[in-house]
Scaffold this motif. Structure first.
Motif, PDB file in Angstrom:
ATOM      1  N   GLN A 131       0.902  -1.333  -0.085  1.00 22.26           N
ATOM      2  CA  GLN A 131      -0.088   0.129   0.129  1.00 22.26           C
ATOM      3  C   GLN A 131       0.975   1.261   0.046  1.00 22.26           C
ATOM      4  N   LEU A 132       2.268   1.133   0.934  1.00 23.35           N
ATOM      5  CA  LEU A 132       2.751   2.344   0.819  1.00 23.35           C
ATOM      6  C   LEU A 132       3.524   2.605  -0.236  1.00 23.35           C
ATOM      7  N   ALA A 135       1.443   3.993  -3.056  1.00 20.39           N
ATOM      8  CA  ALA A 135       1.190   5.452  -2.863  1.00 20.39           C
ATOM      9  C   ALA A 135       2.486   6.179  -3.296  1.00 20.39           C
ATOM     10  N   ASP A 136       3.788   5.427  -3.238  1.00 22.61           N
ATOM     11  CA  ASP A 136       4.871   6.218  -3.837  1.00 22.61           C
ATOM     12  C   ASP A 136       4.928   6.170  -5.383  1.00 22.61           C
ATOM     13  N   PHE A 140       2.696  10.283  -4.655  1.00 25.62           N
ATOM     14  CA  PHE A 140       2.213  10.944  -3.291  1.00 25.62           C
ATOM     15  C   PHE A 140       3.266  11.481  -2.731  1.00 25.62           C
ATOM     16  N   ARG A 145       0.974  10.717   1.823  1.00 25.48           N
ATOM     17  CA  ARG A 145       0.955   9.236   1.820  1.00 25.48           C
ATOM     18  C   ARG A 145       0.824   9.071   3.237  1.00 25.48           C
ATOM     19  N   TYR A 148      -3.118   9.884   3.656  1.00 33.67           N
ATOM     20  CA  TYR A 148      -4.141   9.221   3.040  1.00 33.67           C
ATOM     21  C   TYR A 148      -4.065   7.782   3.100  1.00 33.67           C
ATOM     22  N   ILE A 149      -2.844   7.283   3.518  1.00 32.99           N
ATOM     23  CA  ILE A 149      -2.523   5.868   3.599  1.00 32.99           C
ATOM     24  C   ILE A 149      -2.246   5.390   5.097  1.00 32.99           C
ATOM     25  N   THR A 150      -1.070   5.972   5.474  1.00 32.76           N
ATOM     26  CA  THR A 150      -0.678   5.624   6.740  1.00 32.76           C
ATOM     27  C   THR A 150      -1.587   5.657   7.758  1.00 32.76           C
TER      28      THR A 150
END
Lengths: 239, 249
Positions: A131-132, A135-136, A140, A145, A148-150
């Motif tokens: 997922q991270l 994002a990269d 993001f 990041r 919205y993700i972590t």
């Protein structure tokens, strides 16, 4: 028997409720600062830079290995001396006086931060790496990041730990009475000593703390349902 | 920093007394508390309804209120009530009923019973019923099934949490200094008062606690490694990972 009317619960109701409000203020302030310290601590523990990692690890390990009461007394007495020495070294003469409220919040937040560091570290590590990376790959920024993700990814994992820590914090605020700051339990001790109705007042104190912890647990379980919205319901299968 | 008081034999002896009192309280309340926890967990799983309610009630109250308030409640609240009973001062129990150690043990036992009972209840319920049925099929009585199968399997499932509770108990011991028991913190407070020192004795017992926590963590890890079936679980994570167990709410 004494000719004076015995002091009762009615005489002390207002001071005790005021103490309960102070306790809640201390708890909220310490929790907010503890959350920030925990986020910074977790980020440092996961940082690629070794000295930062070592600093955060020793903070969380040492604080968690020493009893809270001892830390509170130590930081209360040692903290003001250290601050005075620091200010004198910076050229400001005189003794630094910190208010009881600030000390209480500072000390509890410092302890909370150490436990919160571990909760967040575990929760962040539990986010699937893909997922991270996704994002990269989408370009993001680090802030986006995180936002919205972590953050949404770790909250469901962190919430049980955060809820535990909040309950521990409410109970730890009672330790502040040992250094003589007038929060709920300190007021209750005064009431009990002056009226000699120890059993009554300590029961009242217990009930008030119980009320705070039970309400908090109910609120946290609602919050957990909210952050886990959209996840498959495992509790239905377990039953 | 002034640590000259450390060479005073009187203070050395007090510190040893404080350390021993701390450890005795830890061991006694851990043993009694665990026994109570087994009772409370079973009362809630299989006990008659009033007993189950009593156990749940005690568990909620002990886990929902601060340990410090509980200590004051038992030592000052209950203690003063007992004082008022006629004839109790002359009875043989008065020596015990006046001693803060008694109230500290009572409070810590109830607290450990409540927190550990909650952990143990979950673990007992997670043991597959088929294993208990297998025990019955082998001809064990219900009591034998419990002592040889159900309880050991449950402990196996929650051992890391149980050892985490021990560490939390060790860190609760300084609270008893507030009811005038001679633990390490109380000794440090006396040294501070008599020598006009603010934080050196506190730093010293802070270091003792750091060492105690690390030693206890290492010992408990040995227990985990030698408990049949927990080896793999205990191997994962560093030895300091036991510190990371926040108290289950």
């Amino acid at each position: 028997m004494s000719q004076f009317a015995q002091e009762g619960l009615a005489d002390w109701a207002a001071p005790i409720l005021a103490g309960a409000v102070t306790t809640l203020q201390i708890a909220f302030a310490a929790y907010a600062i503890g959350l920030l310290l925990g986020l910074v601590g977790a980020a440092s523990r996961l940082s690629p830079w070794a000295p930062l990692r070592a600093l955060a690890t020793s903070y969380s390990t040492a604080v968690r290995a020493v009893p809270e009461l001892l830390l509170i007394i130590l930081l209360y007495y040692g903290g003001s001396q250290a601050l005075t020495a620091l200010m004198n070294a910076l050229g400001v003469a005189g003794k630094v006086e910190i208010s009881g409220f600030v000390t209480a919040v500072g000390v509890l937040a410092f302890v909370q931060g150490a436990y919160m560091t571990e909760v967040f570290r575990g929760a962040i590590l539990a986010i699937p790496k893909g997922q991270l990376e996704a994002a990269d790959a989408y370009g993001f920024s680090p802030m986006a990041r995180f936002r919205y993700i972590t953050l949404p990814g770790m909250l469901p994992n962190a919430l049980p730990g955060m809820s535990n820590l909040w309950l521990i914090l409410i109970k730890d605020t009672a330790l502040i009475s040992v250094i003589g700051f007038s929060e709920l339990f300190f007021t209750v001790q005064q009431a009990a000593a002056s009226s000699r109705a120890y059993f009554l007042f300590y029961s009242v104190a217990g009930l008030l703390y119980l009320l705070m912890t039970l309400t908090s647990s109910a609120a946290f379980s609602r919050l957990e349902r909210y952050v886990r919205r959209g996840e498959p319901d495992i509790s239905a299968q377990e039953a | 920093m002034d640590f000259s008081w450390l060479s005073d034999p009187y203070y050395q002896e007090s510190l040893w007394t404080g350390l021993i009192n701390t450890l005795v309280l830890l061991v006694v309340s851990a043993v009694l508390g665990f026994t109570l926890a087994v009772g409370m967990a079973m009362a809630r799983i299989k006990g008659p309804r009033p007993l189950a309610w009593l156990a749940s009630g005690v568990s909620i109250v002990m886990r929902g209120t601060p340990l410090l308030v509980q200590l004051f409640f038992f030592y000052y609240g209950i203690g003063r009530l007992l004082e008022g009973i006629p004839g109790i001062r002359e009875s043989m129990f008065w020596g015990i009923l006046r001693d803060p150690f008694f109230y500290a043990t009572l409070t810590f036992t109830l607290s450990v019973g409540a927190y550990t009972g909650e952990v143990l209840r979950g673990a007992l319920l997670s043991v597959p019923p088929g294993e208990r049925e297998a025990g019955r099929a082998f001809g064990m009585g219900p009591f034998q099934v419990f002592t040889r199968l159900w309880l050991p399997r449950a402990i196996q499932l929650c051992l890391p949490t149980l050892t985490g509770e021990m560490i939390l108990l060790l860190k609760s011991v300084p609270l008893v200094s507030t009811i005038a028991m001679m633990d390490l913190l109380q000794v440090a407070n006396i040294i501070r008062d008599e020598n006009f020192l603010t934080y050196e004795p506190l730093l010293f017992i802070g270091a003792i606690y750091l060492v105690l926590t690390i030693l206890l963590t290492l010992c408990l890890r040995q227990v985990e490694l030698n408990f049949p079936g927990v080896r793999a679980q205990a191997r994962s994570g560093g030895w300091l990972s036991r510190l990371r167990q926040p108290r289950p709410a």
